[in-house]
Design a protein around this motif. Structure first.
Motif, mmCIF file in Angstrom:
data_model
loop_
_atom_site.group_PDB
_atom_site.id
_atom_site.type_symbol
_atom_site.label_atom_id
_atom_site.label_comp_id
_atom_site.label_asym_id
_atom_site.label_seq_id
_atom_site.Cartn_x
_atom_site.Cartn_y
_atom_site.Cartn_z
ATOM 1 N N ILE A 67 10.273 -13.439 -9.929
ATOM 2 C CA ILE A 67 8.848 -13.412 -9.595
ATOM 3 C C ILE A 67 8.675 -13.222 -8.091
ATOM 4 C CG2 ILE A 67 6.750 -14.828 -9.469
ATOM 5 C CD1 ILE A 67 7.645 -16.066 -12.171
ATOM 6 N N PHE A 68 9.501 -13.914 -7.316
ATOM 7 C CA PHE A 68 9.478 -13.765 -5.862
ATOM 8 C C PHE A 68 9.822 -12.328 -5.460
ATOM 9 C CE2 PHE A 68 11.642 -14.291 -1.657
ATOM 10 C CZ PHE A 68 10.503 -14.648 -0.936
ATOM 11 N N LEU A 69 10.822 -11.744 -6.138
ATOM 12 C CA LEU A 69 11.200 -10.359 -5.886
ATOM 13 C C LEU A 69 10.038 -9.413 -6.209
ATOM 14 C CD1 LEU A 69 13.301 -8.146 -5.247
ATOM 15 C CD2 LEU A 69 14.039 -8.281 -7.649
ATOM 16 N N ALA A 70 9.349 -9.669 -7.327
ATOM 17 C CA ALA A 70 8.194 -8.839 -7.713
ATOM 18 C C ALA A 70 7.095 -8.911 -6.666
ATOM 19 C CB ALA A 70 7.665 -9.293 -9.073
ATOM 20 N N LEU A 71 6.891 -10.105 -6.094
ATOM 21 C CA LEU A 71 5.889 -10.265 -5.036
ATOM 22 C C LEU A 71 6.270 -9.481 -3.789
ATOM 23 C CD1 LEU A 71 4.797 -14.017 -5.147
ATOM 24 C CD2 LEU A 71 3.344 -12.014 -5.377
ATOM 25 N N ILE A 72 7.546 -9.537 -3.425
ATOM 26 C CA ILE A 72 8.007 -8.797 -2.246
ATOM 27 C C ILE A 72 7.792 -7.300 -2.445
ATOM 28 C CG2 ILE A 72 10.067 -8.131 -0.924
ATOM 29 C CD1 ILE A 72 11.113 -10.966 -1.334
ATOM 30 N N VAL A 73 8.149 -6.820 -3.635
ATOM 31 C CA VAL A 73 8.000 -5.394 -3.945
ATOM 32 C C VAL A 73 6.548 -4.954 -3.830
ATOM 33 C CG1 VAL A 73 8.141 -3.695 -5.806
ATOM 34 C CG2 VAL A 73 10.066 -5.216 -5.378
ATOM 35 N N SER A 74 5.637 -5.749 -4.426
ATOM 36 C CA SER A 74 4.234 -5.333 -4.468
ATOM 37 C C SER A 74 3.453 -5.673 -3.206
ATOM 38 C CB SER A 74 3.529 -5.952 -5.683
ATOM 39 O OG SER A 74 3.662 -7.356 -5.681
ATOM 40 N N GLN A 75 3.967 -6.576 -2.377
ATOM 41 C CA GLN A 75 3.261 -6.970 -1.167
ATOM 42 C C GLN A 75 3.764 -6.243 0.087
ATOM 43 O OE1 GLN A 75 0.443 -8.565 -2.474
ATOM 44 N NE2 GLN A 75 0.609 -9.864 -0.686
ATOM 45 N N LEU A 76 5.068 -6.098 0.202
ATOM 46 C CA LEU A 76 5.632 -5.550 1.428
ATOM 47 C C LEU A 76 5.729 -4.022 1.430
ATOM 48 C CD1 LEU A 76 8.477 -8.084 2.299
ATOM 49 C CD2 LEU A 76 6.122 -8.036 3.115
ATOM 50 N N LEU A 77 6.124 -3.442 0.309
ATOM 51 C CA LEU A 77 6.341 -1.995 0.284
ATOM 52 C C LEU A 77 5.094 -1.175 0.591
ATOM 53 C CD1 LEU A 77 8.912 -1.459 -2.627
ATOM 54 C CD2 LEU A 77 9.318 -1.674 -0.171
ATOM 55 N N PRO A 78 3.884 -1.594 0.142
ATOM 56 C CA PRO A 78 2.697 -0.798 0.492
ATOM 57 C C PRO A 78 2.464 -0.665 1.992
ATOM 58 C CG PRO A 78 2.196 -2.241 -1.337
ATOM 59 C CD PRO A 78 3.558 -2.632 -0.845
ATOM 60 N N SER A 79 2.983 -1.606 2.790
ATOM 61 C CA SER A 79 2.782 -1.529 4.246
ATOM 62 C C SER A 79 3.464 -0.301 4.844
ATOM 63 C CB SER A 79 3.316 -2.797 4.919
ATOM 64 O OG SER A 79 4.718 -2.900 4.749
ATOM 65 N N PHE A 80 4.477 0.215 4.148
ATOM 66 C CA PHE A 80 5.186 1.388 4.656
ATOM 67 C C PHE A 80 4.418 2.687 4.404
ATOM 68 C CE2 PHE A 80 8.603 -1.708 3.943
ATOM 69 C CZ PHE A 80 9.185 -1.702 5.197
ATOM 70 N N ILE A 81 3.352 2.614 3.595
ATOM 71 C CA ILE A 81 2.557 3.818 3.338
ATOM 72 C C ILE A 81 1.133 3.635 3.863
ATOM 73 C CG2 ILE A 81 3.895 4.576 1.339
ATOM 74 C CD1 ILE A 81 1.743 3.326 -0.436
ATOM 75 N N SER A 82 0.958 2.679 4.779
ATOM 76 C CA SER A 82 -0.383 2.343 5.274
ATOM 77 C C SER A 82 -1.064 3.513 5.976
ATOM 78 C CB SER A 82 -0.309 1.146 6.226
ATOM 79 O OG SER A 82 0.541 1.448 7.322
ATOM 80 N N ARG A 83 -0.285 4.469 6.517
ATOM 81 C CA ARG A 83 -0.893 5.606 7.201
ATOM 82 C C ARG A 83 -1.720 6.475 6.272
ATOM 83 N NH1 ARG A 83 4.128 7.815 10.971
ATOM 84 N NH2 ARG A 83 4.310 5.950 12.297
ATOM 85 N N SER A 84 -1.431 6.404 4.986
ATOM 86 C CA SER A 84 -2.137 7.253 4.019
ATOM 87 C C SER A 84 -3.336 6.548 3.377
ATOM 88 C CB SER A 84 -1.174 7.683 2.906
ATOM 89 O OG SER A 84 -0.064 8.352 3.448
ATOM 90 N N LEU A 85 -3.501 5.264 3.652
ATOM 91 C CA LEU A 85 -4.510 4.498 2.940
ATOM 92 C C LEU A 85 -5.940 4.933 3.261
ATOM 93 C CD1 LEU A 85 -3.016 0.888 3.020
ATOM 94 C CD2 LEU A 85 -2.887 2.593 1.219
ATOM 95 N N HIS A 86 -6.129 5.631 4.382
ATOM 96 C CA HIS A 86 -7.470 6.058 4.768
ATOM 97 C C HIS A 86 -7.969 7.242 3.935
ATOM 98 C CE1 HIS A 86 -4.897 8.907 6.899
ATOM 99 N NE2 HIS A 86 -5.928 9.720 6.897
ATOM 100 N N VAL A 87 -7.075 7.823 3.110
ATOM 101 C CA VAL A 87 -7.429 9.015 2.333
ATOM 102 C C VAL A 87 -8.610 8.736 1.404
ATOM 103 C CG1 VAL A 87 -6.610 10.624 0.564
ATOM 104 C CG2 VAL A 87 -5.117 9.973 2.465
#
Length: 200
Positions: free
Chosen positions: A162-182
């Motif tokens: 569950i902790f791993l699932a949280l890390i995956v869904s919480q941290l990884l989106p930060s690496f694509i934050s440049r595209s979030l303004h689309v």
């Protein structure tokens, strides 16, 4: 008359979105009371925080998805109803055995993953930036579902997965934050749903 009723049921961010928010709020509220009452140790508190966070995260992903990609799609409403039924099933069963909780979380994650994959497939190739934004979320949510499924299989280490699932869904989106303004976010919609969640 039937068309007016349909428009009312599928009205923007009202009936279905609010029903999903309320059902998840009730689940978290009941879960908070029952789970903390059953286990008052420090481990019980940590487990509760993990489960609360990932349920809240599931709600947040869905609300942001509806906000970002549009709330008038019948496909989105289908996925929203499906998630609401999954949440209500656990609430009605009145059991918080870790297997049932994980089964619910796995189903919610699979639904979110399929919903984003369908969004990617249905997005026109001319909207290249939106497809580029959606694609990594397909991988992230599929990875999250896989981590939770492993927790369901290996119950002894369930909370680590569950902790791993949280890390995956919480941290990884930060690496694509440049595209979030689309796709812009409607903050009034998010605030309204968060308000309902807090009140419940």
């Amino acid at each position: 008359c039937s068309s007016d009723l349909l428009k009312f049921i599928l009205k923007k961010e009202t009936i279905l979105t609010t029903l999903y928010t309320i059902s998840l709020s009730l689940l978290i509220s009941k879960f908070s009371i029952d789970y903390l009452y059953m286990d008052k140790s420090i481990y019980g508190l940590i487990h509760f925080i993990l489960l609360f966070t990932i349920f809240f995260n599931s709600w947040l992903i869905e609300v942001v998805h509806l906000n970002r990609y549009g709330k008038d799609s019948f496909l989105n409403y289908f996925f929203l109803i499906f998630q609401t039924l999954v949440v209500l099933n656990l609430l009605i069963r009145n059991t918080f055995d870790i297997k049932f909780i994980l089964a619910t979380l796995v189903l919610l994650s699979v639904i979110l993953s399929v919903q984003h994959i369908m969004e990617y497939i249905l997005t026109d190739n001319k909207q290249l930036m939106i497809k580029k934004l959606t694609e990594p979320f397909c991988y992230i949510l599929t990875g999250r579902a896989a981590a939770l499924a492993l927790g369901f299989v290996f119950t002894k280490w369930a909370f680590w997965f569950i902790f791993l699932a949280l890390i995956v869904s919480q941290l990884l989106p930060s690496f694509i934050s440049r595209s979030l303004h689309v796709k812009d976010i409607n903050f009034s919609h998010l605030v309204a749903n968060t308000h309902v969640m807090i009140i419940i």
